[in-house]
Motif scaffolding. Structure first.
Motif, PDB file in Angstrom:
ATOM      1  N   ASP A   1       0.836  -1.213   0.000  1.00 23.96           N
ATOM      2  CA  ASP A   1       0.000   0.000   0.000  1.00 23.96           C
ATOM      3  C   ASP A   1       0.866   1.257   0.000  1.00 23.96           C
ATOM      4  N   GLU A   2       1.952   1.232   0.764  1.00 23.91           N
ATOM      5  CA  GLU A   2       2.852   2.385   0.793  1.00 23.91           C
ATOM      6  C   GLU A   2       3.517   2.579  -0.567  1.00 23.91           C
ATOM      7  N   LEU A   3       3.880   1.479  -1.208  1.00 20.47           N
ATOM      8  CA  LEU A   3       4.484   1.572  -2.539  1.00 20.47           C
ATOM      9  C   LEU A   3       3.509   2.186  -3.536  1.00 20.47           C
ATOM     10  N   LEU A   4       2.260   1.742  -3.506  1.00 17.08           N
ATOM     11  CA  LEU A   4       1.258   2.286  -4.418  1.00 17.08           C
ATOM     12  C   LEU A   4       1.049   3.779  -4.189  1.00 17.08           C
TER      13      LEU A   4
ATOM     14  N   PRO B   1      -4.373   1.270  -8.843  1.00 15.57           N
ATOM     15  CA  PRO B   1      -3.050   1.602  -9.383  1.00 15.57           C
ATOM     16  C   PRO B   1      -2.975   3.044  -9.853  1.00 15.57           C
ATOM     17  N   GLY B   2      -1.794   3.640  -9.687  1.00 15.65           N
ATOM     18  CA  GLY B   2      -1.573   5.003 -10.136  1.00 15.65           C
ATOM     19  C   GLY B   2      -1.200   5.045 -11.598  1.00 15.65           C
ATOM     20  N   GLN B   3      -0.763   6.215 -12.030  1.00 14.47           N
ATOM     21  CA  GLN B   3      -0.476   6.436 -13.448  1.00 14.47           C
ATOM     22  C   GLN B   3       0.670   5.566 -13.953  1.00 14.47           C
ATOM     23  N   ASN B   4       1.635   5.300 -13.091  1.00 19.32           N
ATOM     24  CA  ASN B   4       2.796   4.511 -13.507  1.00 19.32           C
ATOM     25  C   ASN B   4       2.810   3.133 -12.854  1.00 19.32           C
TER      26      ASN B   4
END
Length: 371
Positions: free
Chosen positions: A217-220, A247-250
């Protein structure tokens, strides 16, 4: 007489872990008849092995089905019996030993998981069970493990913990076989870049496996700051992995559950493999160093970024990756790896061949059973 082995695994995720699938493959390559007993599950893919000497026997954990299952394990009414039963704790191991004692079939424990009596280290599947039930099964596991001729452990450290938890004697025999694939040739692949439409200007950081670990979760959350350099890919091992994540943009979450035969090809298309385990979580400390993704990355020539359990610090010493204290350090460490990527890749594959490649460790098991 043909050699015949029963693999009695109390896990539906046969395809996801090398300690299960590679064992079956190696027995087949040594010309054994392999009967695989696993629970049926719609979440996990069925075994993809196609071989005339390989059969899958799905079972359900229920009292009404138990007698039929035990009869199959005992080879009731058949001309040949198993040379041995290899079983996983707790449920499968206990019943394998009961059959083994009755039918004089040797039993080997594949200690893929280490169950403890400490509530801090419980698996998610155990947390809803009454303490009396957990204690009863822990006692059954310890008793069953003590009856086994041999224990297969994923690492020496894991065996020492199993030995302590199950009160195994000092002369109990153990073979260490890493949770890792057999040797594969290094290949060039663009699987994720093409299928997920990732820009050629971005380096791919791959997280392959379970999505339950605490640092994900922290990575996302923080990866949105790394748009310029990196794209993160999550590859799940079963249907619905990470489906609740945003998920984010990248960041891409692979929509496929890939069979084991394709994992090397897909993994080889990434630049760096991520191993995210939190030293503040007992379960993650216990399991991180023997995760299947470690051998998968190394066998595909991928450098590794580890965060942050102590048992993985060796990747920095061997220059097959870098160890970081926290998620914030990942971009800088990844850039350092990319700057000398060929050296890191070469060292990753060297370590795989020296320490993790499955078949070289399996030879000890086959020799033990033959004797």
């Amino acid at each position: 007489m043909s050699k015949r082995i029963a693999l009695f695994f109390d896990r539906p995720y046969f395809e996801a872990h090398f300690c299960f699938r590679e064992m079956a493959v190696q027995f087949l390559e040594h010309q054994w008849q392999v009967d695989l007993f696993i629970p049926f599950s719609l979440e996990h893919p069925s075994p993809s092995i196609r071989h005339e000497n390989f059969s899958v026997k799905f079972y359900q954990k229920s009292k009404s089905k138990l007698i039929k299952l035990l009869a199959q394990l005992s080879c009731w009414g058949q001309n040949t019996r198993y040379q041995a039963i290899i079983a996983t704790p707790q449920w499968a191991l206990y019943w394998a030993v009961q059959v083994g004692k009755l039918c004089k079939i040797p039993v080997i424990c594949l200690a893929d998981e280490v169950y403890t009596s400490d509530e801090k280290t419980l698996f998610p599947s155990q947390r809803n069970l009454p303490s009396s039930v957990m204690l009863r099964w822990k006692k059954r596991e310890a008793w069953a493990n003590q009856q086994c001729l041999l224990t297969i452990a994923l690492s020496e450290e894991r065996y020492q913990l199993t030995k302590q938890e199950n009160n195994l004697s000092d002369d109990h025999q153990c073979i260490v076989i890493p949770n890792s694939p057999s040797k594969t040739n290094l290949i060039k692949s663009s699987f994720y870049r093409e299928s997920l439409e990732i820009s050629n200007h971005k380096h791919i950081l791959l997280h392959s496996g379970n999505g339950a670990w605490s640092l994900i979760d922290e990575l996302l959350q923080k990866s949105s700051l790394w748009l310029q350099d990196f794209h993160i890919v999550f590859q799940g091992r079963y249907k619905g992995t990470l489906q609740e994540k945003k998920p984010g943009q990248n960041v891409s979450i692979s929509p496929w559950v890939l069979p084991s035969d394709l994992m090397h090809f897909a993994t080889s298309s990434a630049d760096i493999g991520l191993m995210l385990y939190d030293r503040q979580r007992e379960e993650e400390v216990r399991n991180g160093a023997t995760a299947g993704k470690l051998g998968l990355y190394l066998g595909s020539g991928l450098p590794i970024l580890c965060c942050n359990i102590d048992s993985l610090k060796w990747v920095s010493e061997e220059r097959c990756g870098l160890w970081v204290n926290n998620i914030d350090e990942i971009p800088q460490a990844a850039r350092a790896i990319i700057q000398d990527i060929n050296t890191y890749k070469k060292n990753a594959y060297r370590i795989f061949l020296d320490k993790f490649e499955y078949s070289q460790h399996f030879s000890s098991l086959i020799n033990f059973i033959n004797s």
